[in-house]
Design a protein around this motif. Structure first.
Motif, mmCIF file in Angstrom:
data_model
loop_
_atom_site.group_PDB
_atom_site.id
_atom_site.type_symbol
_atom_site.label_atom_id
_atom_site.label_comp_id
_atom_site.label_asym_id
_atom_site.label_seq_id
_atom_site.Cartn_x
_atom_site.Cartn_y
_atom_site.Cartn_z
ATOM 1 N N GLN A 165 0.865 -1.185 0.000
ATOM 2 C CA GLN A 165 0.000 0.000 0.000
ATOM 3 C C GLN A 165 0.903 1.238 0.000
ATOM 4 O O GLN A 165 1.743 1.387 0.882
ATOM 5 N N ALA A 179 0.828 5.222 0.138
ATOM 6 C CA ALA A 179 0.049 6.446 0.357
ATOM 7 C C ALA A 179 0.626 7.569 -0.491
ATOM 8 O O ALA A 179 1.834 7.788 -0.502
ATOM 9 N N THR A 199 -4.485 6.363 -1.454
ATOM 10 C CA THR A 199 -3.527 5.261 -1.369
ATOM 11 C C THR A 199 -3.708 4.329 -2.555
ATOM 12 O O THR A 199 -4.834 3.958 -2.888
ATOM 13 N N LYS A 228 8.871 4.543 -0.763
ATOM 14 C CA LYS A 228 8.207 3.499 0.022
ATOM 15 C C LYS A 228 8.899 2.143 -0.164
ATOM 16 O O LYS A 228 9.120 1.399 0.808
#
Length: 272
Positions: free
Chosen positions: A11, A13, A20, A108
């Motif tokens: 996931q 964001a 998301t 991420k």
């Protein structure tokens, strides 16, 4: 021989878009037991598609898993929505996919996994709209990638407006270009074809291919001509095939082989 690569759904964001999105991450079999850091290949999907396309639509459903294992790399397939073209919309804050991929997804992934968190261990490619995206993002952000590729790339976005369903294309592109989504100049300004000089300046190794029966073959030939004229080193191939998953399944291993040679040269491949 059974594949052992593992697939995560990450996931991500997006502060830029206020929502998301998901990315599929394939980890090679060696990842779990290794303390090494791994190179990462970003693999972009095409128009009308989503992040899971490369896992669901290839005839061999284990293609990406097997390549991750064979070359000991992490393969990340981020969301690009059906018609974002991986650019930042000048009119819609909810379609900022250049920022999403180059700042939010990469950050991420590097925080979550044991990656080589610099350009020497990071490559990008994709099919169709994703081929445009890979060349476009790497041209604009050469500090992030050490090589880029395109399979059947939509390298001249205005080509789409010349198709029979141009009214549908205009509608689909409204999240990106709003009321100006029928304006060919806007497409040309964001086209990879217009970036030949940028590609020369960056000196990024490139691999580009397209099927001879693909409706996008002529723009790809024109990109090839411009790169040759500009003396840009690149690997260009035309093969039998059309705009199909059979073609892309055949094409992807050539891209990974090309990237692996560069990663070896950069001395960043993970040991098995």
């Amino acid at each position: 021989m059974t594949y052992a690569a593992k697939v995560d759904t990450l996931q991500v964001a997006s502060a830029a878009m206020g929502k998301t999105y998901k990315a599929a991450v394939v980890l090679p079999n060696s990842y779990a037991k290794s303390k090494a850091t791994f190179p990462v290949m970003y693999l972009l999907h095409g128009a009308y598609g989503h992040f899971s396309d490369w896992l669901k639509n290839t005839p061999n459903k284990k293609l990406v898993h097997n390549l991750a294992d064979q070359y000991n790399m992490i393969i990340v397939m981020p969301e690009g929505e059906t018609f974002s073209f991986y650019i930042d919309s000048p009119v819609n804050k909810e379609s900022q996919f250049e920022t999403f991929i180059t700042q939010e997804v990469i950050q991420k992934v590097d925080k979550t996994y044991k990656t080589i968190a610099n350009r020497s261990g990071r490559v990008i490619t994709g099919l169709s709209m994703g081929g445009h995206g890979a060349l476009y993002l790497s041209a604009r952000h050469p500090e992030l990638f050490c090589a880029a590729g395109s399979m059947s790339g939509a390298v001249d976005m205005s080509t789409m407006l010349n198709r029979d369903s141009s009214a549908q294309i205009v509608k689909l592109m409204q999240p990106v270009f709003g009321d100006k989504s029928g304006n060919t100049d806007l497409y040309e300004q964001n086209s990879v074809l217009r970036m030949a000089d940028k590609l020369k300046t960056n000196k990024l190794p490139l691999i580009i291919d397209c099927g001879v029966d693909d409706f996008l073959i002529e723009p790809n030939r024109e990109l090839h001509r411009r790169l040759v004229y500009n003396k840009v080193d690149h690997d260009y191939t035309e093969r039998p095939g059309a705009h199909t998953w059979d073609y892309w399944e055949n094409s992807l291993p050539y891209h990974v082989l090309f990237f692996n040679k560069i990663l070896l040269k950069n001395q960043v491949t993970a040991k098995k």
